[in-house]
Design an enzyme around this catalytic site. Structure first.
Site, PDB file in Angstrom:
ATOM      1  N   ARG A 165      73.811 -52.325 -37.975  1.00  0.00           N
ATOM      2  CA  ARG A 165      74.705 -51.467 -38.767  1.00  0.00           C
ATOM      3  C   ARG A 165      74.665 -50.108 -38.072  1.00  0.00           C
ATOM      4  O   ARG A 165      74.118 -49.157 -38.569  1.00  0.00           O
ATOM      5  CB  ARG A 165      74.211 -51.339 -40.207  1.00  0.00           C
ATOM      6  CG  ARG A 165      74.179 -52.640 -40.972  1.00  0.00           C
ATOM      7  CD  ARG A 165      73.333 -52.544 -42.216  1.00  0.00           C
ATOM      8  NE  ARG A 165      73.799 -51.487 -43.088  1.00  0.00           N
ATOM      9  CZ  ARG A 165      72.992 -50.815 -43.922  1.00  0.00           C
ATOM     10  NH1 ARG A 165      71.707 -51.067 -43.958  1.00  0.00           N
ATOM     11  NH2 ARG A 165      73.486 -49.883 -44.692  1.00  0.00           N
ATOM     12  N   THR A 221      70.027 -58.888 -39.172  1.00  0.00           N
ATOM     13  CA  THR A 221      69.610 -58.845 -40.571  1.00  0.00           C
ATOM     14  C   THR A 221      70.537 -58.099 -41.524  1.00  0.00           C
ATOM     15  O   THR A 221      70.444 -58.297 -42.740  1.00  0.00           O
ATOM     16  CB  THR A 221      68.213 -58.212 -40.686  1.00  0.00           C
ATOM     17  OG1 THR A 221      68.238 -56.893 -40.116  1.00  0.00           O
ATOM     18  CG2 THR A 221      67.169 -59.066 -39.987  1.00  0.00           C
ATOM     19  N   GLU A 222      71.430 -57.227 -41.019  1.00  0.00           N
ATOM     20  CA  GLU A 222      72.247 -56.418 -41.938  1.00  0.00           C
ATOM     21  C   GLU A 222      73.627 -56.134 -41.334  1.00  0.00           C
ATOM     22  O   GLU A 222      74.103 -55.001 -41.315  1.00  0.00           O
ATOM     23  CB  GLU A 222      71.542 -55.100 -42.273  1.00  0.00           C
ATOM     24  CG  GLU A 222      70.153 -55.272 -42.871  1.00  0.00           C
ATOM     25  CD  GLU A 222      69.508 -53.957 -43.290  1.00  0.00           C
ATOM     26  OE1 GLU A 222      70.254 -52.974 -43.522  1.00  0.00           O
ATOM     27  OE2 GLU A 222      68.272 -53.913 -43.399  1.00  0.00           O
ATOM     28  N   LEU A 223      74.293 -57.165 -40.875  1.00  0.00           N
ATOM     29  CA  LEU A 223      75.507 -56.980 -40.081  1.00  0.00           C
ATOM     30  C   LEU A 223      76.698 -56.535 -40.920  1.00  0.00           C
ATOM     31  O   LEU A 223      77.088 -57.191 -41.881  1.00  0.00           O
ATOM     32  CB  LEU A 223      75.848 -58.285 -39.362  1.00  0.00           C
ATOM     33  CG  LEU A 223      77.137 -58.308 -38.529  1.00  0.00           C
ATOM     34  CD1 LEU A 223      77.104 -57.247 -37.440  1.00  0.00           C
ATOM     35  CD2 LEU A 223      77.348 -59.698 -37.914  1.00  0.00           C
TER      36      LEU A 223
END
EC number: 3.2.1.8
Length: 299
Positions: A177, A211-213
């Site tokens: 991100r 993990t947090e795309l």
């Protein structure tokens, strides 16, 4: 032959309604990944249409709580603990036999823990976690380490130091991100050499995961921006696909309806593969292309 049969079964499961595609978790499994998942937050779980897509195991086989396991949720008052928000999402994951990733529990910055305990608090936390649950995978999770640079180099040195001291560490989470100024991916500003960087972490003896795309854009969205976003999702996902020990990918929620970026970054948003009406965007096809290019061409 089995691969061909699997693809035929995949096409047989296609539905015509816009909220659904070929199934990202299904394609990820065919591509050799352990899971394809999404973050979710407790208030969203009252939205029936949202939950219908979230709990479709063709799309998602792993969940992460967006906020329910953060410090203010688990200890709203000093000494008073409440794990109900995280437990709700754990239960949702377990009912569908999905994997569950916990959220970050600390950071390598000036915190109460580092002030009182010192830098060893991370080692202490990892050892305590392994003792509490020997089967849980223990990750360090960070942003701005996806491409080559000083922060990625420092993270590799830190992992190497932990491994040398016998500290339990199983993986490195790439938040993805990101842009070079802020901790988020932004359309047309991805760092280079993501897969090369992932492999360098693998060489230290740890697996990696996205993990947090999410990949935000300047609003309003346009056809050109949506096509560039599609290419950028494909680039990130393909990087993970290329690396054997990149085990899976998690979206930082799957829909723009839930992911309100403009409150943090004024004038930015539309970061997810589903729009605010829960219809799939071109980014969805970009993800499929990244996992299985031959399949993406048939969409």
């Amino acid at each position: 032959m089995r691969r061909i049969i699997g693809l035929l079964a995949l096409f047989a499961s296609l539905v015509s309604s816009k909220p659904h595609g070929v199934g990202l978790a299904t394609v990820a499994k065919l591509a050799g990944k352990l899971y394809f998942g999404s973050a979710t937050d407790n208030p969203e779980l009252s939205d029936k249409a949202y939950v219908e897509i979230l709990t479709d195991t063709r799309e998602f086989t792993q969940f992460t709580p967006t906020n329910g396991m953060k410090w203010d949720a688990t200890e709203p008052e000093q000494g008073k603990f409440n794990f109900s928000a995280g437990d709700q999402i754990i239960h949702l994951a377990e009912t569908g036999n999905r994997l569950f990733r916990g959220h970050n529990l600390g950071k390598l910055e000036l915190t109460l823990f580092s002030e009182i305990i010192g830098p060893d608090y991370i080692e202490i936390a990892l050892r305590a976690a392994r003792a509490a649950d020997p089967h849980a995978k223990l990750y360090i999770n960070d942003f701005n380490i996806e491409g080559e640079g000083a922060k990625a180099t420092g993270a590799k040195a830190f992992v190497k130091s932990l491994k040398a001291r016998g500290v339990p560490i199983d993986g490195m989470g790439f938040e993805t991100r990101f842009n070079y100024a802020k901790s988020h991916f932004i359309v047309n500003e991805l760092p280079p050499n993501i897969s090369k960087n992932m492999r360098e972490f693998n060489e230290l003896g740890v697996e990696v995961a996205v993990t947090e795309l999410d990949i935000r854009m300047t609003l309003p969205s346009t056809p050109a921006l949506l096509q560039q976003q599609k290419k950028d999702y494909e680039t990130v996902v393909a990087a993970c696909k290329e690396v054997k020990d990149c085990v899976g990918i998690t979206l930082w929620d799957y829909t723009d309806k839930a992911r309100r970026i403009s409150g943090t970054f004024a004038g930015m948003g539309a970061a997810c593969p589903w729009d605010e009406n829960l219809n799939i965007k071109p980014a969805y096809e970009g993800i499929v292309n990244g996992l299985m290019p031959s399949l993406g061409k048939l969409l």
